[in-house]
Motif scaffolding. Sequence first.
Motif, PDB file in Angstrom:
ATOM      1  N   HIS A 118       0.609  -1.170  -0.270  1.00 16.69           N
ATOM      2  CA  HIS A 118       0.391  -0.024  -0.351  1.00 16.69           C
ATOM      3  C   HIS A 118       1.169   1.126  -0.027  1.00 16.69           C
ATOM      4  CE1 HIS A 118      -3.758   2.334   0.857  1.00 16.69           C
ATOM      5  NE2 HIS A 118      -2.880   3.383   0.989  1.00 16.69           N
ATOM      6  N   CYS A 119       1.497   1.344  -0.991  1.00 22.48           N
ATOM      7  CA  CYS A 119       2.668   2.798  -1.480  1.00 22.48           C
ATOM      8  C   CYS A 119       1.686   3.787  -2.686  1.00 22.48           C
ATOM      9  CB  CYS A 119       3.712   2.271  -1.771  1.00 22.48           C
ATOM     10  SG  CYS A 119       4.888   3.757  -1.681  1.00 22.48           S
ATOM     11  N   GLY A 120       2.723   4.780  -2.542  1.00 23.24           N
ATOM     12  CA  GLY A 120       1.539   5.653  -3.653  1.00 23.24           C
ATOM     13  C   GLY A 120       1.235   7.523  -3.408  1.00 23.24           C
ATOM     14  N   SER A 121       0.392   7.197  -2.370  1.00 18.42           N
ATOM     15  CA  SER A 121      -0.108   8.410  -2.153  1.00 18.42           C
ATOM     16  C   SER A 121       0.310   9.513  -1.367  1.00 18.42           C
ATOM     17  CB  SER A 121      -1.163   7.905  -0.884  1.00 18.42           C
ATOM     18  OG  SER A 121      -0.427   7.879   0.115  1.00 18.42           O
ATOM     19  N   ASN A 122       1.762   9.476  -1.144  1.00 16.14           N
ATOM     20  CA  ASN A 122       2.236  10.348  -1.290  1.00 16.14           C
ATOM     21  C   ASN A 122       2.757  11.025  -2.158  1.00 16.14           C
ATOM     22  OD1 ASN A 122       1.984  10.403   1.450  1.00 16.14           O
ATOM     23  ND2 ASN A 122       3.830   9.212   2.263  1.00 16.14           N
ATOM     24  N   ASP A 123       3.185  10.154  -3.169  1.00 19.17           N
ATOM     25  CA  ASP A 123       3.948  10.514  -4.540  1.00 19.17           C
ATOM     26  C   ASP A 123       3.012  11.406  -5.529  1.00 19.17           C
ATOM     27  OD1 ASP A 123       6.212   8.458  -5.290  1.00 19.17           O
ATOM     28  OD2 ASP A 123       4.792   7.999  -4.475  1.00 19.17           O
ATOM     29  N   LEU A 124       1.599  11.570  -5.345  1.00 20.55           N
ATOM     30  CA  LEU A 124       0.402  11.773  -5.920  1.00 20.55           C
ATOM     31  C   LEU A 124       0.786  14.290  -6.133  1.00 20.55           C
ATOM     32  CD1 LEU A 124      -2.903   9.587  -5.429  1.00 20.55           C
ATOM     33  CD2 LEU A 124      -1.330   9.864  -7.364  1.00 20.55           C
ATOM     34  N   THR A 125       1.405  14.110  -5.106  1.00 19.75           N
ATOM     35  CA  THR A 125       1.236  15.974  -4.959  1.00 19.75           C
ATOM     36  C   THR A 125       3.295  16.192  -5.082  1.00 19.75           C
ATOM     37  OG1 THR A 125       1.801  15.669  -2.254  1.00 19.75           O
ATOM     38  CG2 THR A 125      -0.241  16.338  -3.257  1.00 19.75           C
ATOM     39  N   SER A 126       3.559  14.991  -5.488  1.00 19.33           N
ATOM     40  CA  SER A 126       5.045  15.337  -5.771  1.00 19.33           C
ATOM     41  C   SER A 126       5.305  15.755  -6.741  1.00 19.33           C
ATOM     42  CB  SER A 126       6.147  14.246  -5.898  1.00 19.33           C
ATOM     43  OG  SER A 126       5.856  12.730  -4.791  1.00 19.33           O
ATOM     44  N   GLU A 127       6.535  17.323  -6.575  1.00 19.75           N
ATOM     45  CA  GLU A 127       6.262  17.957  -8.110  1.00 19.75           C
ATOM     46  C   GLU A 127       6.733  17.865  -9.229  1.00 19.75           C
ATOM     47  OE1 GLU A 127       8.485  22.129  -8.486  1.00 19.75           O
ATOM     48  OE2 GLU A 127       8.236  21.255  -6.745  1.00 19.75           O
ATOM     49  N   GLY A 128       6.974  17.411  -9.982  1.00 21.45           N
ATOM     50  CA  GLY A 128       7.667  16.692 -10.727  1.00 21.45           C
ATOM     51  C   GLY A 128       6.600  15.569 -11.233  1.00 21.45           C
ATOM     52  N   VAL A 129       5.974  14.570 -10.558  1.00 21.25           N
ATOM     53  CA  VAL A 129       5.882  13.034 -10.970  1.00 21.25           C
ATOM     54  C   VAL A 129       4.172  12.734 -11.540  1.00 21.25           C
ATOM     55  CG1 VAL A 129       5.329  11.036  -9.912  1.00 21.25           C
ATOM     56  CG2 VAL A 129       7.318  12.709  -8.652  1.00 21.25           C
ATOM     57  N   THR A 130       4.489  12.795 -12.947  1.00 23.58           N
ATOM     58  CA  THR A 130       2.822  13.328 -12.961  1.00 23.58           C
ATOM     59  C   THR A 130       2.462  11.405 -13.086  1.00 23.58           C
ATOM     60  OG1 THR A 130       4.142  12.193 -15.232  1.00 23.58           O
ATOM     61  CG2 THR A 130       3.783  14.330 -15.314  1.00 23.58           C
ATOM     62  N   GLY A 131       1.242  11.629 -13.493  1.00 19.97           N
ATOM     63  CA  GLY A 131       0.096   9.935 -13.073  1.00 19.97           C
ATOM     64  C   GLY A 131       1.184   9.119 -14.015  1.00 19.97           C
ATOM     65  N   LYS A 132       1.693   9.452 -15.288  1.00 17.99           N
ATOM     66  CA  LYS A 132       1.711   8.299 -16.247  1.00 17.99           C
ATOM     67  C   LYS A 132       3.450   8.240 -15.940  1.00 17.99           C
ATOM     68  CE  LYS A 132       3.873   8.338 -21.163  1.00 17.99           C
ATOM     69  NZ  LYS A 132       5.355   7.790 -20.928  1.00 17.99           N
ATOM     70  N   MET A 133       4.627   8.471 -14.706  1.00 20.86           N
ATOM     71  CA  MET A 133       5.408   8.542 -14.485  1.00 20.86           C
ATOM     72  C   MET A 133       5.313   7.978 -13.030  1.00 20.86           C
ATOM     73  SD  MET A 133       7.668  11.979 -14.484  1.00 20.86           S
ATOM     74  CE  MET A 133       9.120  11.412 -13.584  1.00 20.86           C
ATOM     75  N   LEU A 134       4.411   7.817 -12.373  1.00 18.48           N
ATOM     76  CA  LEU A 134       3.609   6.909 -11.286  1.00 18.48           C
ATOM     77  C   LEU A 134       4.099   5.504 -11.645  1.00 18.48           C
ATOM     78  CD1 LEU A 134       3.974   6.539  -8.057  1.00 18.48           C
ATOM     79  CD2 LEU A 134       1.648   7.989  -8.609  1.00 18.48           C
ATOM     80  N   ILE A 135       2.595   5.994 -12.845  1.00 13.40           N
ATOM     81  CA  ILE A 135       2.374   4.087 -13.092  1.00 13.40           C
ATOM     82  C   ILE A 135       3.383   3.659 -13.584  1.00 13.40           C
ATOM     83  CG2 ILE A 135       1.263   3.304 -15.245  1.00 13.40           C
ATOM     84  CD1 ILE A 135      -0.846   5.665 -14.572  1.00 13.40           C
ATOM     85  N   GLU A 136       4.351   4.247 -14.670  1.00 13.74           N
ATOM     86  CA  GLU A 136       5.970   3.319 -14.965  1.00 13.74           C
ATOM     87  C   GLU A 136       6.672   2.751 -13.839  1.00 13.74           C
ATOM     88  OE1 GLU A 136       7.013   6.015 -17.430  1.00 13.74           O
ATOM     89  OE2 GLU A 136       6.200   5.300 -19.210  1.00 13.74           O
TER      90      GLU A 136
END
Length: 255
Positions: A118-136
């Motif tokens: 269970h991880c990833g929520s903190n990345d949603l507001t990270s500057e420069g991290v797009t949804g596509k980048m997070l998915i990859e």
Amino acid sequence: MPKSKTKKRSGTDATENRPKRSRQSQGGTPVNSASQGGGDVEARESPLQGHKCLWIMGSSIVHWAERTARLDDPQLGFTKHNMSVKWKGCRGLVFDGLDKLMDSMLMEMPKPQFILIHCGSNDLTSEGVTGKMLIEKIQCSILRYQALFCKTTIIWSSILQRRYWHYAPLGAGKKIEKKRTRVNIAIKSFILKNGGQYIDNNNISAKEVNLFHTDGTHLSSLGNSILINNWKTALQSLINSTPDNSLLTLPTATL
């Protein structure tokens, strides 16, 4: 639960609607089998014949879920199934840190039969991290884990809604929610196609005030109980699944 801070920080409300009662719905989705990917860490096989182990790993959501579980049973009732539960929740964890956390667990203990992430929520507001980048990022890590743990089922717990997104620009709540939804949809499709399991935590809604701590980010005691029950429901279905790993539908999570 974490204490609510009085210091003002930039952020945004996820919703303005506040229904009085909580509703619960699904606690999981189908399972199938496969494995692929690449990795570079050597780890030990479990020396205990018939013994199973589950790792629950992730951000502060896992940290506080463990705190709630310890009030009842941190092993989540799986001792009777000859399965132990190892918790590893790191507050403030972003997805880039999960690989290091996984590697450290590999060096310390035998490979588990199940890994719930269970991880990833903190990345949603990270500057420069797009949804596509997070998915990859998530997809690459899932493939790597499947190579490292060729006999382990990787389980993805869907990223939760929030009432308040810390460090997000004011008024960005709807944009972040759309990003969260896109990531969950993409990872659900990907992990099911690659032999993993997906848990849909859609019975935890930002509209349900009583499911959240006063900070609007973490879950209340009730919210944590629902999340833990989602996990338990999914895992119980995995344990009871047929040997050929044929597709099954996980039952509704209820308290």
